[in-house]
Design an enzyme around this catalytic site. Structure first.
Site, PDB file in Angstrom:
ATOM      1  N   GLY A 175      60.747  21.501 -44.485  1.00  0.00           N
ATOM      2  CA  GLY A 175      60.962  22.184 -43.207  1.00  0.00           C
ATOM      3  C   GLY A 175      59.875  21.852 -42.211  1.00  0.00           C
ATOM      4  N   ASN A 176      59.792  22.647 -41.156  1.00  0.00           N
ATOM      5  CA  ASN A 176      58.751  22.427 -40.142  1.00  0.00           C
ATOM      6  C   ASN A 176      58.337  23.781 -39.554  1.00  0.00           C
ATOM      7  OD1 ASN A 176      60.369  22.963 -37.590  1.00  0.00           O
ATOM      8  ND2 ASN A 176      61.642  21.439 -38.626  1.00  0.00           N
ATOM      9  N   ARG A 177      57.425  23.733 -38.613  1.00  0.00           N
ATOM     10  CA  ARG A 177      56.766  24.959 -38.142  1.00  0.00           C
ATOM     11  C   ARG A 177      57.418  25.592 -36.914  1.00  0.00           C
ATOM     12  NH1 ARG A 177      51.773  24.792 -40.734  1.00  0.00           N
ATOM     13  NH2 ARG A 177      51.222  22.715 -41.486  1.00  0.00           N
ATOM     14  N   SER A 178      58.607  25.169 -36.539  1.00  0.00           N
ATOM     15  CA  SER A 178      59.212  25.740 -35.320  1.00  0.00           C
ATOM     16  C   SER A 178      59.566  27.210 -35.524  1.00  0.00           C
ATOM     17  CB  SER A 178      60.471  24.958 -34.940  1.00  0.00           C
ATOM     18  OG  SER A 178      61.127  25.609 -33.882  1.00  0.00           O
TER      19      SER A 178
END
Ligand code: PMT
Length: 343
Positions: free
Chosen positions: A151-154
């Site tokens: 995933g990512n940090r958005s």
């Protein structure tokens, strides 16, 4: 506080309140109130105030689903929107009693956020009235096994700021939200997705009727080639490398297909280095009308309340938006979109 026409009659409250208001907010707005406002009744303090107000008016409807969906209510809403009022679509959820569906009052803090934006805009026209816009928000998660993902940090903040700003400019707003934990923007239709594949399906379906699409979401470029059906176990041996396969590029597909004539397609570019050069290359590769290039990492972009960006137009235009709130950046982006929409 004023509650009726007959208190402090010498102050003529049924006229003065509307005349002197900077903004009128009706929350909750019942089916009956919307009907009476639509035909211009003025037989109580509220409807008299609505009739005398020349400032922005915001209605936050709340009622049972059948009442909301009834053609009479929908016609009244069309009338009010046609006269320049902002009428939020209600939230979907539990209603008074056992039923649930569209008709729930949005979260008060979210109604307040729209009200504040309307106050900030003052007498500016609702330049997205009659338009349907689609915004993606958040970050996709690509499963490795039932408990792990790439995933990512958005956080979804920038996407939700764009949704709120569009609502305050009169648009019908659809948000495709990937793994966002924020309260829904009041008045927006929120479609929840998890992976890039799910986001692609939801975006393609909603984009058919969208006048503008803004792809803010951080979409995974790659996903694990296989996702284990059971939790991957720690064994004595060294772990296997994770094989990745490419995800479809939703933005590039959309910019190529243009499912609706005249549709304005906007992408974001999250860059950590050579920000503008990489942004320009990405604009060309994606084929979007506008690319919002922002520097990320090291406490910038992801999860923050503020942001700065450069808006690169396919027409060669360059607009720098200095560091400020994500709401302010959102408004600057809609200014650029409105300028590109067919009349
Ligand atoms: O959500 P916040 O915490 O407020 O953070 C905001 C943000 C940093 C996520 C936002 O400002 C931002 O930069 N969004 C774009 C993130 C991103 O994925 O950038 P990218 O440079 O990797 O992708 C370029 C564009 O292609 C983006 O519009 C993206 O949505 C789109 N894309 C990317 C990959 C893919 N497979 N399909 C796509 O459509």
């Amino acid at each position: 506080m004023q509650t009726d026409v007959w208190s402090d009659v010498h102050e003529v409250p049924h006229v003065r309140l509307g005349q002197s208001a900077d903004l009128v907010v009706v929350a909750p707005a019942t089916a009956d109130l919307l009907a009476r406002a639509a035909i211009g009744r003025s037989d109580d303090l509220l409807t008299a105030t609505l009739l005398t107000a020349r400032c922005p008016v915001l209605y936050a409807p709340a009622m049972h689903t059948e009442m909301w969906e009834h053609p009479a209510t929908q016609a009244n809403i069309e009338t009010l929107r046609g006269r320049g009022a902002v009428v939020l679509d209600p939230a979907v959820g539990r209603l008074t009693g056992a039923d649930s569906g569209p008709g729930r009052l949005p979260e008060p803090a979210e109604i307040f956020a729209v009200a504040r934006t309307l106050l900030d805009r003052g007498a500016l026209p609702l330049d997205l009235a009659g338009r349907h816009v689609l915004v993606t928000a958040g970050g996709t998660r690509e499963p490795l096994d039932p408990v792990r993902f790439l995933g990512n940090r958005s956080s979804g903040r920038q996407g939700y700021a764009l949704a709120r700003a569009a609502i305050a400019r009169g648009a019908e707003v659809t948000v495709v939200a990937a793994n966002v934990a924020l309260p829904d923007p009041a008045g927006a239709k929120v479609i929840r997705v998890g992976t890039a594949g799910e986001m692609r399906d939801a975006v393609r379906a909603a984009a058919i009727s969208a006048d503008a699409v803004i792809m803010v979401a951080a979409v995974a470029d790659f996903r694990p080639a296989t996702a284990s059906q059971t939790k991957i176990k720690k064994t004595g041996a060294d772990p296997e490398p994770i094989a990745l396969v490419r995800n479809p590029d939703i933005l590039a597909e959309l910019a190529h297909d243009r499912p609706r004539p005249g549709q304005v397609v906007v992408g974001f570019a999250a860059e950590t280095d050579d920000v503008l050069a990489n942004g320009r290359a990405k604009l060309a590769a994606k084929g979007a009308d506008l690319l919002v290039v922002n520097e990320v990492g090291d406490g910038r972009g992801f999860g923050t309340t503020d942001n700065a960006a450069t808006l690169l137009g396919a027409d060669g235009s360059v607009v720098d938006v200095p560091m400020g709130s994500k709401d302010r950046l959102a408004d600057a982006i809609w200014d650029a979109v409105v300028a590109r929409l067919p009349r």
